[in-house]
Design a protein around this motif. Structure first.
Motif, mmCIF file in Angstrom:
data_model
loop_
_atom_site.group_PDB
_atom_site.id
_atom_site.type_symbol
_atom_site.label_atom_id
_atom_site.label_comp_id
_atom_site.label_asym_id
_atom_site.label_seq_id
_atom_site.Cartn_x
_atom_site.Cartn_y
_atom_site.Cartn_z
ATOM 1 N N UNK A 1 12.150 -8.673 4.811
ATOM 2 C CA UNK A 1 11.471 -8.254 6.038
ATOM 3 C C UNK A 1 9.973 -8.126 5.809
ATOM 4 N N UNK A 2 9.583 -7.544 4.676
ATOM 5 C CA UNK A 2 8.160 -7.354 4.398
ATOM 6 C C UNK A 2 7.476 -8.686 4.095
ATOM 7 N N UNK A 3 8.145 -9.549 3.358
ATOM 8 C CA UNK A 3 7.587 -10.886 3.091
ATOM 9 C C UNK A 3 7.379 -11.639 4.398
ATOM 10 N N UNK A 4 8.402 -11.586 5.255
ATOM 11 C CA UNK A 4 8.304 -12.244 6.551
ATOM 12 C C UNK A 4 7.180 -11.630 7.391
ATOM 13 N N UNK A 5 7.011 -10.323 7.280
ATOM 14 C CA UNK A 5 5.968 -9.641 8.045
ATOM 15 C C UNK A 5 4.589 -10.161 7.672
ATOM 16 N N UNK A 6 4.322 -10.290 6.385
ATOM 17 C CA UNK A 6 3.015 -10.780 5.950
ATOM 18 C C UNK A 6 2.805 -12.238 6.346
ATOM 19 N N UNK A 7 3.854 -13.033 6.285
ATOM 20 C CA UNK A 7 3.732 -14.430 6.699
ATOM 21 C C UNK A 7 3.427 -14.509 8.185
ATOM 22 N N UNK A 8 4.094 -13.651 8.980
ATOM 23 C CA UNK A 8 3.845 -13.635 10.419
ATOM 24 C C UNK A 8 2.417 -13.274 10.764
ATOM 25 N N UNK A 9 1.759 -12.501 9.890
ATOM 26 C CA UNK A 9 0.355 -12.127 10.099
ATOM 27 C C UNK A 9 -0.596 -13.075 9.372
#
Length: 606
Positions: free
Chosen positions: A203-211
């Motif tokens: 979830x956190x990895x995906x969060x940074x990619x989304x930003x």
């Protein structure tokens, strides 16, 4: 019978939860990887179950009715209406499990707002949410991207004491805040979480990619490797590979590929396609092609990614050959495939081939041209200097031109120094987007090139008033798995003194063989010497100097630039490849440039 019914309810609830929202369970030690996720029963089977319960009278049993609602809701979004009707018909007391089943179905279906509506009805009717309710409702909030609803749900779960109760709730909160762009809040929630399984890290990895904070995504993955017992799964790898592709971090991407092999992780079609894309976007087109040939299970996306990779690296003939091979293999091209082929034609100046494909795509492939296809053709014509024809195409197309389409023509006007059409195009762009920095900068540059400094000042004053800023030029280079980023004129790097000394050495050697800085593109009313200093400090040159300082002779220097490489930097890269006997690979906003022995793969057609 009470205890047995309660036990059955718990098992049904757990099954409902596991199947619906724990798709990562294969990597969770609680759920052995050998246990496949069961497929939902078909609608006919569910209707037969419904009929049996009606005939036996068991439909009045809360547990049996709840399980049927759950199975119907899980069977597919198209059946949610059926589940909702049964839910409304139930005469026995409703329970939280039934509400959760419907909320979950709508949260993952086509209408996530209905999940929120059900959640509100649930509260209004006096039913208390539990730790299974919140991940579903937060999923719906994430999908509709409405921060107010999600914040309200967060407040409710705090009041009920669930915030630090369940790792799945914490993961859902991380996903929600990341989807709203509140990555700092997402990081804080993650840091507070006492239990971090692979889903939390993903979830956190995906969060940074989304930003678009790709370096941070890789940083989180490294922390996951160093500080947790969570074992990376396919979702983890897909996220990290995506980050490597955006950054052009080839060394890290190779390490990830090796990690997949070492872990004996199955190279699925999705993961294989992502790795091909990573290699192609890092300029390692040979590795991308090798992996493509090795993959047995290819779909249209795999073929399209490889064709697009060839196009990005300026290998138009290879892209066209693969396109023909794809059709011979019986794979029907789609819209994305055709965009890749048109892009390949554009980068290589294959005007006739590109126009023929564009004219035939409706009849041959039954693909209606999109704005992306028109953009490729405008770019194709514009690069070839056919500006009038490109403008005529825009005027006669049935679709309404957008800023990106006009932007493709604007770039061509800048390259071919067509002030008249360029000024008109820039003004069209500003009608569609008054905040468009590219159009303002073009007008400023046009006026600067003709010495109209009063108009230059007007444009710049307007940009200042409206707080319009051109994205700063930045370039990144990877060294030993660490990505170093430079801005134009950057002096923040620890090796800044050595970098600027190397820049002076590059400038000196280039001058010895006749290079003169191309200062015509500097849009400032300053003397020639200051213009030379300005272009000498472009970000890609800083990255180049850093690469020369920190890599051994013979090592390929790979640079990623966020904007289009300028004329002077392009010339300097060519000279460095000859004088320093280095291969230099630069990925700018549009394509790759492979510099070797004093020449570029683009053949100066860019």
């Amino acid at each position: 019978m009470r205890p047995r019914k309660k036990t059955f309810f718990s098992i049904a609830f757990a099954r409902n939860l596991t199947v619906s929202s724990r798709q990562n369970s294969k990597s969770n030690p609680k759920f052995p990887s050998s246990s496949p996720t069961p497929s939902p029963p078909g609608l006919n089977h569910l209707k037969r179950d419904h009929a049996k319960l009606l005939r036996s009278g068991e439909i009045l049993d809360t547990i049996a009715a709840g399980k049927l609602i759950s199975d119907i809701a899980f069977s597919g979004a198209a059946n949610l209406g059926y589940a909702r009707s049964l839910f409304a018909w139930i005469q026995s007391p409703l329970n939280t499990f039934m509400w959760n089943s419907l909320i979950r179905g709508y949260a993952h279906g086509d209408d996530p707002r209905e999940a929120i509506s059900l959640y509100r009805q649930m509260l209004a009717n006096g039913y208390l949410p539990n730790n299974y309710t919140f991940p579903f409702i937060l999923k719906a909030c994430t999908r509709i991207n409405d921060p107010r609803v999600g914040l309200g749900v967060h407040g409710t779960l705090i009041r009920h004491g669930f915030e630090d109760f369940d790792p799945f709730i914490q993961t859902s909160l991380v996903n929600f805040y990341a989807s709203c762009g509140s990555i700092e809040v997402a990081q804080k929630l993650f840091d507070r979480s006492p239990q971090r399984d692979v889903t939390s890290w993903n979830a956190l990895i995906k969060a940074y990619i989304g930003c678009c904070r790709f370096s941070d995504a890789i940083r989180v993955f490294r922390l996951m490797q160093d500080r947790s017992n969570a074992r990376a799964d396919e979702i983890t790898m897909l996220g990290v590979v995506s980050a490597c592709a955006h950054l052009g971090a080839l060394d890290m991407g190779k390490w990830v590929h090796a990690y997949v092999d070492r872990s004996r992780m199955r190279l699925t079609r999705n993961l294989g396609t992502a790795l091909i894309n990573m290699y192609a976007r890092c300029g390692e087109i040979e590795s991308a092609s090798f992996l493509f040939r090795e993959m047995k299970d290819k779909d249209i996306r795999t073929w399209s990614v490889m064709i697009g990779g060839f196009a990005l690296n300026g290998l138009a003939n290879e892209a066209l050959d693969l396109f023909s091979e794809m059709q011979s293999a019986g794979v029907k091209p789609d819209s994305v495939t055709l965009t890749g082929v048109l892009s390949a034609c554009s980068h290589a100046g294959l005007v006739q081939e590109g126009m023929k494909l564009f004219d035939e795509m409706r009849d041959l492939f039954l693909v209606e041209p999109t704005i992306e296809h028109y953009g490729c053709v405008v770019d194709l014509l514009g690069r070839a200097g056919e500006l009038e024809e490109a403008l005529a195409l825009i005027k006669r197309m049935s679709l309404k031109p957008d800023v990106m389409l006009w932007g493709a023509l604007l770039v061509a006007c800048r390259v071919h120094k067509n002030v008249e059409i360029g000024e008109m195009v820039a003004k069209e762009m500003l009608v569609l987007d008054s905040q468009n920095a590219g159009a303002h900068v073009f007008l400023s540059n046009v006026y600067a090139a003709t010495g109209k400094w009063d108009l230059v000042e007007q444009v710049r004053s307007l940009m200042k008033e409206q707080k319009i800023r051109k994205p700063p030029g930045s370039s990144s280079i990877e060294l030993d798995g660490v990505v170093h980023e430079f801005l134009s004129g950057d002096t923040s790097h620890p090796q800044s003194d050595q970098i600027y000394r190397m820049l002076n050495e590059i400038r000196r050697r280039a001058g010895l063989i006749g290079h003169r800085p191309a200062t015509g593109g500097v849009p400032f009313d300053i003397d020639e010497e200051d213009k030379e200093v300005c272009i000498t400090q472009h970000s890609e040159k800083l990255a180049l100097a850093f690469g020369l300082l920190n890599t051994e002779e013979g090592t390929v220097i790979r640079i990623v630039k966020n904007l289009r490489i300028c004329e002077d930097c392009h010339s300097v890269m060519q000279l460095v490849s000859e004088v320093f006997d280095r291969i230099v690979v630069v990925r700018d906003r549009n394509r790759f440039h492979h510099f070797k022995n004093g020449s570029c793969s683009c053949r100066n057609y860019w």
